[in-house]
Design a protein around this motif. Sequence first.
Motif, PDB file in Angstrom:
ATOM      1  N   VAL A  31       0.889  -1.113  -0.069  1.00 28.79           N
ATOM      2  CA  VAL A  31       0.096   0.032  -0.144  1.00 28.79           C
ATOM      3  C   VAL A  31       0.765   1.155  -0.253  1.00 28.79           C
ATOM      4  CG1 VAL A  31      -1.711   1.401   1.336  1.00 28.79           C
ATOM      5  CG2 VAL A  31      -2.061  -1.029   1.219  1.00 28.79           C
ATOM      6  N   ALA A  32       1.819   1.238   0.885  1.00 28.54           N
ATOM      7  CA  ALA A  32       2.924   2.238   0.872  1.00 28.54           C
ATOM      8  C   ALA A  32       3.498   2.527  -0.466  1.00 28.54           C
ATOM      9  CB  ALA A  32       3.782   2.234   2.016  1.00 28.54           C
ATOM     10  N   GLN A  33       3.880   1.354  -0.968  1.00 31.86           N
ATOM     11  CA  GLN A  33       4.650   1.601  -2.106  1.00 31.86           C
ATOM     12  C   GLN A  33       3.795   2.181  -3.280  1.00 31.86           C
ATOM     13  OE1 GLN A  33       5.815  -2.673  -2.264  1.00 31.86           O
ATOM     14  NE2 GLN A  33       8.152  -2.083  -1.698  1.00 31.86           N
ATOM     15  N   PHE A  34       2.374   1.709  -3.389  1.00 30.93           N
ATOM     16  CA  PHE A  34       1.507   2.210  -4.289  1.00 30.93           C
ATOM     17  C   PHE A  34       1.451   3.835  -4.234  1.00 30.93           C
ATOM     18  CE2 PHE A  34       0.043  -2.326  -4.968  1.00 30.93           C
ATOM     19  CZ  PHE A  34       0.612  -2.583  -6.380  1.00 30.93           C
ATOM     20  N   CYS A  35       1.212   4.306  -2.914  1.00 31.39           N
ATOM     21  CA  CYS A  35       0.953   5.503  -2.542  1.00 31.39           C
ATOM     22  C   CYS A  35       2.349   6.430  -2.898  1.00 31.39           C
ATOM     23  CB  CYS A  35       0.902   5.964  -1.106  1.00 31.39           C
ATOM     24  SG  CYS A  35      -0.652   5.383  -0.412  1.00 31.39           S
ATOM     25  N   GLY A  58       2.795   9.538  -6.051  1.00 34.12           N
ATOM     26  CA  GLY A  58       3.290  10.660  -5.425  1.00 34.12           C
ATOM     27  C   GLY A  58       2.487  11.061  -4.064  1.00 34.12           C
ATOM     28  N   LYS A  59       2.101  10.293  -3.060  1.00 33.91           N
ATOM     29  CA  LYS A  59       1.478  10.721  -1.964  1.00 33.91           C
ATOM     30  C   LYS A  59       2.723  10.236  -1.005  1.00 33.91           C
ATOM     31  CE  LYS A  59      -2.078   8.221  -2.932  1.00 33.91           C
ATOM     32  NZ  LYS A  59      -3.600   7.874  -3.122  1.00 33.91           N
ATOM     33  N   LYS A  60       2.637  11.255  -0.203  1.00 32.80           N
ATOM     34  CA  LYS A  60       3.550  10.987   1.115  1.00 32.80           C
ATOM     35  C   LYS A  60       2.572  10.512   2.502  1.00 32.80           C
ATOM     36  CE  LYS A  60       7.689  12.985   2.932  1.00 32.80           C
ATOM     37  NZ  LYS A  60       8.511  14.337   2.965  1.00 32.80           N
ATOM     38  N   ILE A  61       2.909   9.450   2.978  1.00 31.05           N
ATOM     39  CA  ILE A  61       2.066   8.996   4.042  1.00 31.05           C
ATOM     40  C   ILE A  61       3.126   8.688   5.162  1.00 31.05           C
ATOM     41  CG2 ILE A  61       0.214   8.248   2.666  1.00 31.05           C
ATOM     42  CD1 ILE A  61       1.190   5.241   3.079  1.00 31.05           C
ATOM     43  N   ARG A  62       2.349   8.384   6.425  1.00 37.23           N
ATOM     44  CA  ARG A  62       3.253   7.815   7.624  1.00 37.23           C
ATOM     45  C   ARG A  62       2.216   7.123   8.155  1.00 37.23           C
ATOM     46  NH1 ARG A  62       4.415  11.804  12.323  1.00 37.23           N
ATOM     47  NH2 ARG A  62       5.273  10.066  13.058  1.00 37.23           N
ATOM     48  N   PHE A  63       2.988   6.057   9.181  1.00 36.29           N
ATOM     49  CA  PHE A  63       2.194   5.143  10.009  1.00 36.29           C
ATOM     50  C   PHE A  63       2.571   5.169  11.169  1.00 36.29           C
ATOM     51  CE2 PHE A  63       2.811   3.364   5.802  1.00 36.29           C
ATOM     52  CZ  PHE A  63       1.647   2.455   5.359  1.00 36.29           C
ATOM     53  N   PHE A  64       1.374   5.115  12.174  1.00 35.83           N
ATOM     54  CA  PHE A  64       1.427   4.754  13.706  1.00 35.83           C
ATOM     55  C   PHE A  64       1.202   3.238  13.884  1.00 35.83           C
ATOM     56  CE2 PHE A  64       1.709   9.457  14.139  1.00 35.83           C
ATOM     57  CZ  PHE A  64       2.279   9.332  15.124  1.00 35.83           C
TER      58      PHE A  64
END
Lengths: 321, 321
Positions: free
Chosen positions: A167-171, A175-181
């Motif tokens: 999911v993170a790789q697709f984001c 071009g989307k920056k995401i973070r996880f808790f």
Amino acid sequence: MKESPLFWPIKLENNTIFCLDETALPDKLSYLKAQDTKQALELIKGMKTRAFGQVLMAYNIFLLLLKKTRSLKPEKQIKVLKTAAQKINQSRPTFPFTFFTAMVLAWAKEAQQNKKNISLVVKDKINGFLVDLRQKRIDQALTLSRLIKDGASILTHCNVSGSLVLVAQFCCQQGKKIRFFVTETRPYLQGLRLTAWELQRAKFNVTIVADNTAAYLMSQGLVNLVVVGADQLAKNGDIANKIGTYQIALLAHKFHLPFYVLSPPPSPAKTGKDIKIELRPEKELLEFSGKRIAPKGAKGFYPAFDVTPHSLITKHITLDL
Amino acid sequence: MKESPLFWPIKLENNTIFCLDETALPDKLSYLKAQDTKQALELIKGMKTRAFGQVLMAYNIFLLLLKKTRSLKPEKQIKVLKTAAQKINQSRPTFPFTFFTAMVLAWAKEAQQNKKNISLVVKDKINGFLVDLRQKRIDQALTLSRLIKDGASILTHCNVSGSLVLVAQFCCQQGKKIRFFVTETRPYLQGLRLTAWELQRAKFNVTIVADNTAAYLMSQGLVNLVVVGADQLAKNGDIANKIGTYQIALLAHKFHLPFYVLSPPPSPAKTGKDIKIELRPEKELLEFSGKRIAPKGAKGFYPAFDVTPHSLITKHITLDL
């Protein structure tokens, strides 16, 4: 894209099932071996593998048996497969093994009725199914990635077997920056040991929190959506997942945050009430690394799963098999 | 009634402060020594003692200083007490030390103005206050016990410094049978190590659960009220308590369960928003018994407290000083 070792944790090579030892992570990336059904089921019962690993383990038990029984008569072969299916179904109560084992038994019976070689037919069917399954899991991650906005901070619980890395790789590709808790997910610490590990090694931004921190994060605006997996999906959309999922879903609802579930295909359970909740041995809660941490004589209670009703789930991202 | 060692965890004997080592429990019931302010504050900062133990530690730091400084001139003595008060106030951010240190400074100034012996007057004041405090803590437990019904199953979080043992003893005297579910309370495990320990050794029915289990217990009707303590009470009734209290309060509200708080006297904070939340070092989350359990390089986030708004609190059982 580089795959998380948790995405496909079981492999069959030279009559041996190699099973990623999830209990040795994050210290050691190592594989345990199983050479028969009994050994393989011990790995499931001891939670050396769990979640999606259990699906792969079930199919690989059949592949191993088909190799070993190919010289037997069809009736005898069917009997062996049936016995194995029963044992697999009973290995852990909350996971819907029947869905997968019934599929294999149906293929075997069809081959028998058509007077085909059971070993060859079922082996091909299983391998075809697994190729398809891999692609569908990738598609599932892609579908979820499209729902996630740039700048999102995602709270997750337990481990979704490599899917969040995808999911993170697709984001990232989008071009989307995401973070996880990631909640540490007591008592087995799948969040701390597995999810944080796989996201960290894939170079994504991940922060571990105690399970006690969910409401605090939400109230402070530090997370803006929740993503979890599910061990079982009932027909009405209720899910069973790692203990603690339910309370996170209640909190997400209270804070108006989307709660997304990467769901397996629906099981025969009509609603969450039909899902049996596994009680694990209390020592898994009261011991740490084999050493007792609880006071002498104190009791523990460890339901390994809970049910999240469909009303709390914003969207299921299903795996359509 | 036999008192829990956690009820009064700090004692002063022969110019030495003896501090119950809460981090060694439940394995070992032992006391650490402090012979000056610096050593005493290290015990607070390292969470060797916490919650109510911090109140006792503050007063005992003053008692120790008063002994050491009795031959000094009044101005000098006041200066020493002021410096100590400042250091105590700064030791941990969420606990309202000012409430207790300001009291001591006021007594000292009053003695100075009245040209009395500061050491003698303040020592007597502190000792009188502590005798009163002990009785008021017992009364507080009695008041709570009267709110609890026969057959109650109480969920608690973290540790309320021996008060729950008293509550259970009073319930027992009143002929009521009760039981406890205790969250383990990660990352410091005060629930598992302290609360379960003190209830178990006093022969009460106690079961440890993972912090993830609160909503499950409530949804299954396995608990019917919640009792917690508070590290700080704001003037409007909001409380700061161990991280995770807030989410349990939200869940109790959702399931219509009473949520009782054994509260300290109100601090100067007007509302919970005025309470500073302490961030503890991430290694307290990412290590276990000094050994790293998290993946190499992974980050942790450990707010040690959260704020529960008064709207979620059924009743404060206050300690009126």
